[in-house]
Design an enzyme around this catalytic site. Structure first.
Site, mmCIF file in Angstrom:
data_model
loop_
_atom_site.group_PDB
_atom_site.id
_atom_site.type_symbol
_atom_site.label_atom_id
_atom_site.label_comp_id
_atom_site.label_asym_id
_atom_site.label_seq_id
_atom_site.Cartn_x
_atom_site.Cartn_y
_atom_site.Cartn_z
ATOM 1 N N HIS A 299 0.808 -1.215 0.000
ATOM 2 C CA HIS A 299 0.000 0.000 0.000
ATOM 3 C C HIS A 299 0.841 1.265 0.000
ATOM 4 O O HIS A 299 0.450 2.268 -0.573
ATOM 5 C CB HIS A 299 -1.047 -0.055 1.108
ATOM 6 C CG HIS A 299 -2.135 -0.963 0.677
ATOM 7 N ND1 HIS A 299 -2.064 -2.306 0.881
ATOM 8 C CD2 HIS A 299 -3.228 -0.730 -0.078
ATOM 9 C CE1 HIS A 299 -3.096 -2.873 0.298
ATOM 10 N NE2 HIS A 299 -3.820 -1.946 -0.286
ATOM 11 N N GLU B 254 -10.056 -11.828 -6.578
ATOM 12 C CA GLU B 254 -8.660 -11.686 -6.141
ATOM 13 C C GLU B 254 -8.184 -12.900 -5.354
ATOM 14 O O GLU B 254 -7.149 -12.843 -4.704
ATOM 15 C CB GLU B 254 -8.482 -10.396 -5.328
ATOM 16 C CG GLU B 254 -9.426 -10.216 -4.180
ATOM 17 C CD GLU B 254 -9.229 -8.886 -3.439
ATOM 18 O OE1 GLU B 254 -8.203 -8.209 -3.621
ATOM 19 O OE2 GLU B 254 -10.122 -8.543 -2.641
ATOM 20 N N ASP C 122 -3.670 -9.084 -5.179
ATOM 21 C CA ASP C 122 -3.849 -10.237 -4.296
ATOM 22 C C ASP C 122 -3.908 -11.548 -5.082
ATOM 23 O O ASP C 122 -3.394 -12.564 -4.634
ATOM 24 C CB ASP C 122 -5.122 -10.074 -3.459
ATOM 25 C CG ASP C 122 -4.857 -9.199 -2.245
ATOM 26 O OD1 ASP C 122 -3.816 -9.394 -1.587
ATOM 27 O OD2 ASP C 122 -5.675 -8.305 -1.958
HETATM 28 C C1 PEP Z 1 -5.911 -6.103 -5.546
HETATM 29 O O1 PEP Z 1 -5.765 -6.980 -4.678
HETATM 30 O O2 PEP Z 1 -5.499 -6.213 -6.715
HETATM 31 C C2 PEP Z 1 -6.568 -4.841 -5.210
HETATM 32 C C3 PEP Z 1 -6.854 -3.948 -6.145
HETATM 33 O O3 PEP Z 1 -6.852 -4.600 -3.903
HETATM 34 P P1 PEP Z 1 -5.762 -4.102 -2.831
HETATM 35 O O4 PEP Z 1 -4.508 -3.764 -3.576
HETATM 36 O O5 PEP Z 1 -6.355 -2.934 -2.154
HETATM 37 O O6 PEP Z 1 -5.644 -5.287 -1.950
HETATM 38 MG MG MG Z 2 -6.838 -6.879 -2.766
#
Ligand code: PEP
Ligand code: MG
Length: 568
Positions: A186, A428, A452
């Site tokens: 993140h 995901e 994910d």
């Molecule tokens: C993902 O997992 O691709 C997604 C968009 O969600 P995040 O990155 O917030 O887990």
């Molecule tokens: Mg995700």
């Protein structure tokens, strides 16, 4: 030169600000002069108050009224007469200022943390912050405040947590270097959204780089140059100019429709983390929002945001996007997204644990607050609800049941909403991919979360650089999964998008076109480049390349073939 993960493109040249965790340990010693010790404490307290007042003023002038209010609590706890008396009494009894501060604030901390009322519980964090600030001052340790760094600063830190990134002043920070995190962590996602060059997972950077060092952060190539030579400086300044010129060339795609070379329309939308990011999305010419990560609303708060607060945030995005689609993902807590006041238990394997929709369905009253806020906001734009981390069809059915209950409650209150609001799911997890046919029958749309999906498919943690060689969208297993998901959605006639970072990967875009992806959701700064890449490929060309690539055995072979075919 140090190597790391190329997490956010661009070149930053500036001065290192190393934010090490302060060492707040001390050996209790009885003060020789008790009055002088009390004066030492009072001086630390005065400096803390002065510094905090300065932060509050800066927050107010930046329009961060709510955050300024939270900091106001710090002043209250620093000035509290009861705490003051208790510290002075302890010093009188023979404690040093550090010990007296620790004991007084720990007592208040324990009192708040054990209260039933969530509001009081949340104050424990404020008490802990004041204690840290006072101790750091007494021990002569400097706490780095990311919101007030001088111009041209490069933050060097062990780990950049989502809550730390909320403090970043993007006008003064020109680069980020961390010791942990991968491209889809993140911190990386936020750095990209803020357009700050970032290199993550640089081993021991907080010890090898010293405060005040001149640094070059090459976020495109994952390199950090410490104390560069004049030649290196000139060469990187030149590279930065070329990057800026490349970016300027993409401007011709502003205002254009997103379509392939043979005229098939695609939807090109943005990923955002807070309502204000919708401005950046609109400025970068996004055709809507493909993913609003609502958990950032929860992370930026010190208690659960109320229905009205959430409604205001969602409504703001809906209004800003003026009728364009806005997909809002319901709370995706857990894994690398911690929300302290939810008091989730520590788990051995949080990525596979009690998180996201699992947590929400176990707390239906709390979840319904968010669902009602989303429904209310749907009266102001094209809001769609998206459910994260689905592995089981029952989860979607339960969410739909709760949405129905919320609609009935809003009917009773006479509040308007869109009764035909679309409900979709993130794909995901390998399970969601394998039951894509069943989910397609129950959902209005899919959005593929490759961040994910790659991790869970390859059993390779997205933030762990030791297994990052496995974490590749080019893996044959991942490509087969994507083909299956998109194919099932196409068969069922529902929209299928991708909001994982792979949607902006120029190499994989032709494969996604060939599979039949309808929507690309990318970080705002990637919008124009993605439109340009999509415009380069006809379906026929994309199909020919994809047919070849799907016959290859390894990620390395796939990547090499895609690189060889990439258009300049
Ligand atoms: C993902 O997992 O691709 C997604 C968009 O969600 P995040 O990155 O917030 O887990
Ligand atoms: Mg995700």
């Amino acid at each position: 030169m140090f190597e790391g993960v190329n997490a956010s493109d661009g070149i930053g040249i500036g001065v290192a600000r190393v934010a090490v965790e302060p060492d707040l340990s001390f050996t209790p010693t009885a003060p020789e002069d008790k009055e002088a010790e009390k004066a030492r404490f009072m001086a630390a307290r005065d400096r803390f108050i002065e510094k905090t007042n300065g932060q509050i003023e800066r927050m107010k002038t930046s329009g961060l009224e709510k955050e300024a209010g939270i900091m106001g609590a710090h002043i209250e706890f620093a000035e509290d007469e009861g705490i003051l008396d208790s510290v002075n009494e302890s010093i009188e009894d023979g404690m040093c200022a550090e010990q007296a501060v620790s004991e007084a604030y720990d007592m208040y901390y324990n009192m708040f943390i054990n209260m039933d009322d969530e509001l009081f519980k949340a104050r424990a964090a404020d008490v802990a912050d004041v204690k840290t600030g006072l101790l750091a001052d007494l021990l002569g340790q400097e706490l780095v405040d990311l919101s007030s760094l001088p111009e041209n600063s490069i933050v060097v830190v062990h780990e950049l947590t989502p809550s730390m990134t909320a403090d970043i002043d993007r006008t003064h920070i020109v680069g980020i270097v961390t010791e942990t995190g991968g491209r889809t962590s993140h911190s990386a996602i936020i750095a990209r959204a803020m357009e700050i060059p970032a290199v993550l997972s640089v081993a021991d950077c907080t010890t090898n780089i010293k405060n005040g060092d001149l640094l070059i952060v090459d976020g495109t190539n994952g390199q950090v140059i410490n104390e560069p030579t004049n030649e290196e400086l000139d060469s990187y300044k030149f590279k930065a100019e070329i990057l800026a010129a490349d970016k300027a060339k993409l401007e011709v795609y502003r205002g254009k429709a997103t379509e392939t070379a043979d005229g098939t329309s695609k939807l090109l939308v943005a990923n955002i983390g807070n309502p204000d990011d919708a401005n950046a999305a609109a400025e970068h010419d996004a055709e809507g929002i493909g993913l609003f990560r609502s958990e950032f609303l929860f992370m930026d708060a010190s208690e659960l945001p109320s229905e009205d607060e959430q409604f205001a945030a969602y409504q703001k995005v809906a209004l800003r996007m003026k009728g364009k689609p806005v997909i809002i993902r319901t709370l995706d807590v857990g894994g690398d997204k911690e929300i302290p006041y939810l008091d989730l238990q520590k788990e051995d394997n949080p990525f596979m644990g009690f998180r996201a929709v699992r947590y929400c369905l176990a707390n239906p009253d709390q979840y319904k607050v968010q669902l009602r806020a989303l429904l209310r906001a749907s009266a102001f734009g094209d809001i769609k609800i998206m459910v994260p981390l689905v592995t089981d069809l029952v989860e979607i059915r339960k969410v739909k049941g709760l949405v129905k209950e919320c609609m009935a409650e809003l009917d009773e209150r006479g509040v308007k909403y869109n009764p035909d609001i679309e409900i979709g799911t993130m794909i995901e997890t390998p399970s969601a991919s394998l039951i894509a046919d069943l989910l397609a029958a129950e959902c209005d749309f899919f959005s593929i979360g490759t961040n994910d999906l790659i991790g869970y498919t390859m059993c390779a943690d997205r933030g762990n650089d030791r297994v990052s060689y496995l974490y590749e969208v080019y893996q044959p297993s991942v490509l087969r999964s994507l083909k299956r998901i998109i194919g099932e959605a196409n068969k069922a006639g529902i929209m299928v998008g991708m909001c994982g970072e792979a949607a902006a990967d120029p190499l994989i875009i032709p494969v996604l076109i060939s599979f039949g992806l309808d929507e690309f959701s990318v970080s705002s700064p990637s919008i124009l480049r993605t439109r340009f890449i999509i415009s380069q490929w006809t379906k026929e060309e994309a199909d020919a390349l994809t047919e070849k690539v799907m016959k290859l055995d390894t990620a390395a072979e796939v990547k090499a073939a895609l690189q060889a075919a990439a258009k300049k």
